[in-house]
Design a protein around this motif. Structure first.
Motif, short mmCIF file in Angstrom:
data_model
loop_
_atom_site.label_atom_id
_atom_site.label_comp_id
_atom_site.label_asym_id
_atom_site.label_seq_id
_atom_site.Cartn_x
_atom_site.Cartn_y
_atom_site.Cartn_z
N VAL A 254 -12.43 -24.90 -25.31
CA VAL A 254 -11.76 -23.68 -24.84
C VAL A 254 -12.80 -22.63 -24.44
O VAL A 254 -12.65 -21.96 -23.43
CB VAL A 254 -10.84 -23.12 -25.94
CG1 VAL A 254 -10.43 -21.69 -25.63
CG2 VAL A 254 -9.60 -23.99 -26.08
N PHE A 255 -13.89 -22.54 -25.22
CA PHE A 255 -14.84 -21.49 -24.91
C PHE A 255 -15.88 -21.89 -23.90
O PHE A 255 -16.33 -21.07 -23.11
CB PHE A 255 -15.48 -20.96 -26.20
CG PHE A 255 -14.47 -20.26 -27.05
CD1 PHE A 255 -13.73 -19.22 -26.51
CD2 PHE A 255 -14.21 -20.65 -28.35
CE1 PHE A 255 -12.76 -18.57 -27.26
CE2 PHE A 255 -13.24 -20.01 -29.11
CZ PHE A 255 -12.52 -18.97 -28.55
N SER A 256 -16.30 -23.17 -23.88
CA SER A 256 -17.36 -23.51 -22.92
C SER A 256 -16.80 -23.94 -21.56
O SER A 256 -17.31 -23.52 -20.54
CB SER A 256 -18.29 -24.58 -23.50
OG SER A 256 -17.55 -25.75 -23.78
N TRP A 257 -15.74 -24.77 -21.54
CA TRP A 257 -15.21 -25.19 -20.24
C TRP A 257 -14.61 -24.03 -19.46
O TRP A 257 -14.60 -24.03 -18.24
CB TRP A 257 -14.13 -26.26 -20.40
CG TRP A 257 -14.57 -27.51 -21.04
CD1 TRP A 257 -15.83 -27.82 -21.46
CD2 TRP A 257 -13.75 -28.65 -21.34
NE1 TRP A 257 -15.84 -29.07 -22.01
CE2 TRP A 257 -14.58 -29.60 -21.94
CE3 TRP A 257 -12.41 -28.94 -21.13
CZ2 TRP A 257 -14.11 -30.82 -22.37
CZ3 TRP A 257 -11.93 -30.17 -21.56
CH2 TRP A 257 -12.78 -31.10 -22.18
N ALA A 258 -14.07 -23.07 -20.20
CA ALA A 258 -13.36 -22.00 -19.51
C ALA A 258 -14.31 -20.98 -18.90
O ALA A 258 -13.89 -20.17 -18.09
CB ALA A 258 -12.41 -21.30 -20.48
N PRO A 305 -7.57 -19.59 -17.74
CA PRO A 305 -8.28 -20.87 -17.98
C PRO A 305 -8.31 -21.28 -19.45
O PRO A 305 -8.03 -22.44 -19.77
CB PRO A 305 -9.69 -20.57 -17.47
CG PRO A 305 -9.53 -19.47 -16.50
CD PRO A 305 -8.39 -18.64 -16.98
N GLN A 306 -8.58 -20.32 -20.34
CA GLN A 306 -8.62 -20.66 -21.78
C GLN A 306 -7.26 -21.13 -22.26
O GLN A 306 -7.16 -22.12 -23.00
CB GLN A 306 -9.03 -19.44 -22.59
CG GLN A 306 -10.50 -19.13 -22.48
CD GLN A 306 -10.92 -18.08 -23.48
OE1 GLN A 306 -10.11 -17.29 -23.94
NE2 GLN A 306 -12.19 -18.08 -23.82
N PHE A 311 -3.73 -25.50 -23.93
CA PHE A 311 -2.47 -26.20 -23.76
C PHE A 311 -2.67 -27.64 -23.32
O PHE A 311 -1.89 -28.51 -23.68
CB PHE A 311 -1.56 -25.46 -22.78
CG PHE A 311 -0.67 -24.50 -23.49
CD1 PHE A 311 0.31 -24.98 -24.34
CD2 PHE A 311 -0.83 -23.15 -23.36
CE1 PHE A 311 1.11 -24.12 -25.03
CE2 PHE A 311 -0.03 -22.28 -24.04
CZ PHE A 311 0.94 -22.76 -24.89
N PHE A 312 -3.71 -27.88 -22.55
CA PHE A 312 -4.02 -29.25 -22.15
C PHE A 312 -4.22 -30.10 -23.40
O PHE A 312 -3.64 -31.17 -23.54
CB PHE A 312 -5.28 -29.25 -21.27
CG PHE A 312 -5.79 -30.61 -20.96
CD1 PHE A 312 -5.11 -31.45 -20.09
CD2 PHE A 312 -6.97 -31.07 -21.54
CE1 PHE A 312 -5.58 -32.71 -19.81
CE2 PHE A 312 -7.45 -32.32 -21.26
CZ PHE A 312 -6.76 -33.15 -20.39
N PHE A 313 -4.99 -29.58 -24.34
CA PHE A 313 -5.23 -30.32 -25.58
C PHE A 313 -3.94 -30.47 -26.38
O PHE A 313 -3.63 -31.54 -26.90
CB PHE A 313 -6.27 -29.60 -26.44
CG PHE A 313 -7.67 -30.00 -26.11
CD1 PHE A 313 -8.24 -31.12 -26.71
CD2 PHE A 313 -8.40 -29.29 -25.20
CE1 PHE A 313 -9.52 -31.50 -26.39
CE2 PHE A 313 -9.69 -29.67 -24.88
CZ PHE A 313 -10.26 -30.77 -25.47
N MET A 380 -3.51 -14.94 -35.91
CA MET A 380 -4.48 -15.92 -35.42
C MET A 380 -5.31 -15.22 -34.34
O MET A 380 -4.76 -14.54 -33.47
CB MET A 380 -3.75 -17.12 -34.80
CG MET A 380 -2.84 -17.84 -35.76
SD MET A 380 -3.78 -18.63 -37.07
CE MET A 380 -2.99 -17.93 -38.51
N THR A 381 -6.62 -15.39 -34.40
CA THR A 381 -7.49 -14.67 -33.47
C THR A 381 -7.30 -15.18 -32.05
O THR A 381 -7.77 -16.25 -31.71
CB THR A 381 -8.95 -14.83 -33.90
OG1 THR A 381 -9.06 -14.34 -35.23
CG2 THR A 381 -9.87 -14.06 -33.00
N CYS A 382 -6.59 -14.42 -31.24
CA CYS A 382 -6.33 -14.85 -29.86
C CYS A 382 -7.55 -14.55 -28.99
O CYS A 382 -8.43 -13.77 -29.37
CB CYS A 382 -5.10 -14.16 -29.31
SG CYS A 382 -5.31 -12.41 -29.08
N SER A 383 -7.57 -15.13 -27.82
CA SER A 383 -8.77 -15.00 -26.99
C SER A 383 -8.97 -13.58 -26.48
O SER A 383 -10.05 -13.23 -26.06
CB SER A 383 -8.72 -16.00 -25.84
OG SER A 383 -7.49 -15.91 -25.19
N ALA A 384 -7.92 -12.75 -26.51
CA ALA A 384 -8.07 -11.39 -26.03
C ALA A 384 -8.91 -10.53 -26.97
O ALA A 384 -9.44 -9.51 -26.57
CB ALA A 384 -6.70 -10.74 -25.84
#
Lengths: 633, 117
Positions: A254-258, A305-306, A311-313, A380-384
């Protein structure tokens, strides 16, 4: 005239409902039948998704196919299953009684799946039994005499392999045949329907046994691969380790591909901003467009993207059958906090964004279990939260390695994630002991055989998520951004103002009004002001801090120089206090809107806001005071 | 049932009493042990129905496959060779299991009739 005869006259498509237990391959069959011609909407009044698609049969009938939520029985245990029951019984508002029902069953598991068909049969509606996953059954050496099965059940039986188009031809022919001779309304049987008693279910089991003794020629071997995989994946030691490794891989991805697509979106957004800034005449409209809409919406789109990777996973894990194993492994831990193992999936989604996480709670049958899960999802720590964490950690935590190459900064980041999870479990436990007592739902969950994820299923699922996310941005988030822009732009600063413009605006007014309240936790007026636009979406606070400290330039430059400014201007105690605040604070109106939608009440949304606010204040207060006492002032 | 020896008491504790010809609640059985369901009755009608709907029915052949890593909860149970279901031990105790019979080899045996009343 029934809908079916109308359909033959070409007036209205006939409606075929797909009904089947979970894991019967119903959705795959639906995707094969309708391809891309699908639409997702909501049933009125509830939040269950209504999935339908259109097709034309070889016989020339226009048919609307309805994919009903998976259910083991017509006795509904969750909001999803209640929809299936109500549609089948013709009790669902604004939904016509289906002209025919296709009961989809897993051919390798007829023993358990045939019972639903027996529950549907007395309703007297046109019915077809689709023996799905026939290829897998044959590979295991199972042989079924479909003619005998059809004779014993008294209804047409077709075999399908949902993943291949060829397998559904016979099904379409059968649908044609049923539509040629439309049935009556069967109203009495539908009205007389009652939940089966335990003994009625026993009788269904008995009947399934009788039918199968006539129709099953060869048993077939059990799924060997699944058993061997489970021996590792559900092993008391290897199982949790495998789950942990998988989660690690997921977050890494999530963090590197995005990173690349996020940079690209970010670049396009700021490029667009600069282009507009250069080409539009100075006006309020320009400010609204550039600073309000594009900056605000761009700040949220950047997380697409994240969210998609996560969601892909999740779709991959769901489609392969692993997700239920994860729920199995997590159940004991979650039940200690009064939650159900199934809550694991929505909580996992919430690490990308709480909005889809809250929506994913629909699969939790019990209303109290579901409500608790919704209420803790925002912890839960969201990406925002990441941009804020990254900024503050870069400014205040020295980049030193402590042991074994683990950096202090990374450790603090991990600590913030852990604080969210521990906080969530603690809140769930407290809620379960006080406000939302009792009614614990038993865990009764099928562990389906593993199978290769279906590419079309995963892609269609991702496309659905993207549409939902973008629609939300286009509606709720866009309007919030306009409101916040208004608050931080008006009234205009007086001539010769010494402070930045936002200081004199309504947002500034609110921020300065809040300052005395926030002083005990170490927040200065700059932070207080930044928190106001940060309400729309957490990461906007970074941009707002930039505005308050009168910095300009693109976002990267702001964050870079902002870190240096903050490191000078704030004490370490203030920074730590703000981090603690961000772990808990309900600073996301989109989540509150989602909670209101899913719980159908503003009361729970308000309750969530209040308890998270109180928790955030308390955490920040404790952090600030302890840090001061330790000399971090 | 009166226990006659220390070995039998141990068998119950270990969750393998069914293999020795006794009856035991499903929730106390250990992975690897198999049997046939004698009675399903939770006292709670909803739990009873839930269990029945997932395939826990009198006469069904069951095998305990796995146990959770924490507190040996929940259980993964295979029913009639075809379906695997996860459930907590607390609910599993509503299912009483007896030894397999010689004639009960396949899953297609008469189901739904209590074998013990």
């Amino acid at each position: 005239m029934t809908a079916a005869t109308l359909a033959t006259n070409g007036l209205k498509p006939a409606c075929i409902a797909l009904v089947g237990p979970p894991n019967s391959g119903k959705t795959t069959l639906f995707n094969t039948l309708t391809g891309g011609r699908q639409k997702t909407a909501n049933y009125p009044g509830v939040t269950v998704e209504r999935k339908s698609g259109f097709l034309k049969t070889p016989g020339g009938h226009a048919v609307e196919v309805l994919d009903l939520p998976g259910s083991y029985s017509l006795r509904a245990r969750s909001p999803d299953e209640a929809i299936t029951r109500d549609v089948v019984l013709g009790r669902q508002q604004r939904e016509t009684l289906p002209d025919a029902i296709v009961c989809v069953t897993d051919a390798t598991n007829l023993n358990q799946h045939l019972r639903l068909l027996l529950e549907l049969r007395p309703l007297g509606r046109p019915l077809i039994l689709a023996l799905n996953m026939m290829d897998i059954a044959q590979r295991r050496g199972c042989r079924i005499d479909t003619e005998a099965l059809s004779r014993e059940l008294g209804i047409p039986v077709v075999t399908t392999v949902a993943m291949r188009k060829s397998g559904v031809r016979e099904l379409l022919d059968r649908i044609d045949a049923l539509l040629k001779h439309p049935a009556g309304d069967g109203a009495t049987a539908l009205d007389d329907w009652q939940e089966p008693s335990p003994d009625a279910i026993r009788a269904y089991h008995h009947e399934v046994g009788r039918v199968l003794r006539q129709a099953v020629v060869e048993e077939g071997a059990p799924a060997r691969v699944t058993r061997q995989l489970d021996r590792v994946l559900l092993h008391p030691i290897a199982g949790p380790l495998a789950l942990l490794a998988l989660l690690f891989l997921m977050f890494q991805a999530v963090f590197s591909w995005a990173e690349a697509p996020m940079d690209w979106i970010d670049g396009s957004v700021s490029g667009l901003q600069q282009w507009l800034a250069a080409h539009l005449p100075e006006s309020l409209l320009k400010s609204l467009l550039v600073d309000g809409i594009i900056a605000g919406v761009g700040g949220v789109v950047v997380f697409l993207p994240q969210i998609l990777i996560l969601f892909f996973f999740i779709l991959l894990l769901e489609d392969s059958g692993y997700m239920t194993r994860a729920a199995f492994l997590m159940d004991r831990l979650m039940s200690a906090a009064g939650l159900n193992g199934r809550a694991f999936i929505p909580l996992l989604s919430s690490f990308a964004c709480a909005v889809p996480g809250v929506m994913a709670t629909r699969a939790i049958a019990h209303p109290l279990d579901r409500l608790v899960t919704i209420l803790i999802a925002p912890l839960m720590t969201c990406s925002a939260r990441l941009p804020v964490y990254v900024l503050l950690i870069a400014a205040f935590v020295p980049n030193t390695a402590i042991w074994g190459g683990v950096g202090l900064q990374g450790l603090v980041m991990f600590g913030l994630y852990a604080a969210g999870i521990v906080g969530a479990l603690a809140v769930a436990a407290v809620l379960r002991l006080t406000l939302l007592k009792g009614g614990r739902q038993p865990l009764l969950m099928e562990l389906p055989s593993y199978k290769w994820p279906n590419a079309a299923n995963v892609l269609l699922g991702l496309w659905e998520r993207t549409k939902i996310f973008l629609r939300r941005i286009g509606t709720i988030i866009l309007s919030l951004m306009v409101i916040l822009w208004f608050l931080s732009t008006f009234p205009a600063p007086p001539a010769g103002a010494a402070e930045p413009a936002i200081y004199y605006s309504f947002a500034g007014l609110i921020g300065r009004g809040l300052e005395p309240l926030l002083a005990p936790i170490g927040f200065n007026w700059q932070i207080a002001i930044a928190l106001v636009p940060g309400l729309a979406a957490r990461e906007v606070a970074v941009a707002a801090l930039g505005t308050v400290y009168a910095l300009s330039g693109d976002e990267g430059a702001v964050a870079g120089s902002l870190a240096a400014t903050l490191a000078q201007d704030w004490t370490l105690a203030t920074a730590l206090s703000l981090l603690a605040w961000y772990v808990f604070a309900p600073q996301c109106l989109a989540t509150l809107a989602a909670v209101r939608r899913e719980t159908n009440s503003w009361r729970w949304a308000a309750f969530m806001f209040a308890y998270l606010m109180a928790l955030a204040y308390l955490a920040a207060l404790i952090t600030y005071r302890v840090a001061l006492a330790l000399g971090a002032g | 049932m009166k226990l006659t020896s220390e070995a039998e008491r141990r068998a119950f504790e270990l969750g393998c009493a069914v293999g020795l010809g006794f009856t035991q609640p499903l929730g106390q059985m250990r992975p690897g042990s198999a049997g046939r369901i004698l009675v399903v009755s939770g006292g709670d009608r909803d739990i009873e129905r839930g269990l029945l709907e997932m395939g826990f029915v009198e006469g069904a052949r069951i095998e305990v496959l796995h146990r959770g890593w924490l507190n040996r909860d929940p259980l993964a149970v295979r029913i009639n060779q075809t379906m695997t279901v996860a459930l907590r031990r607390c609910e599993a105790n509503a299912v009483l299991v007896g030894p397999l019979l010689e004639r009960d080899t396949g899953p297609v045996a008469p189901l739904g009739e209590p074998l013990v009343s």
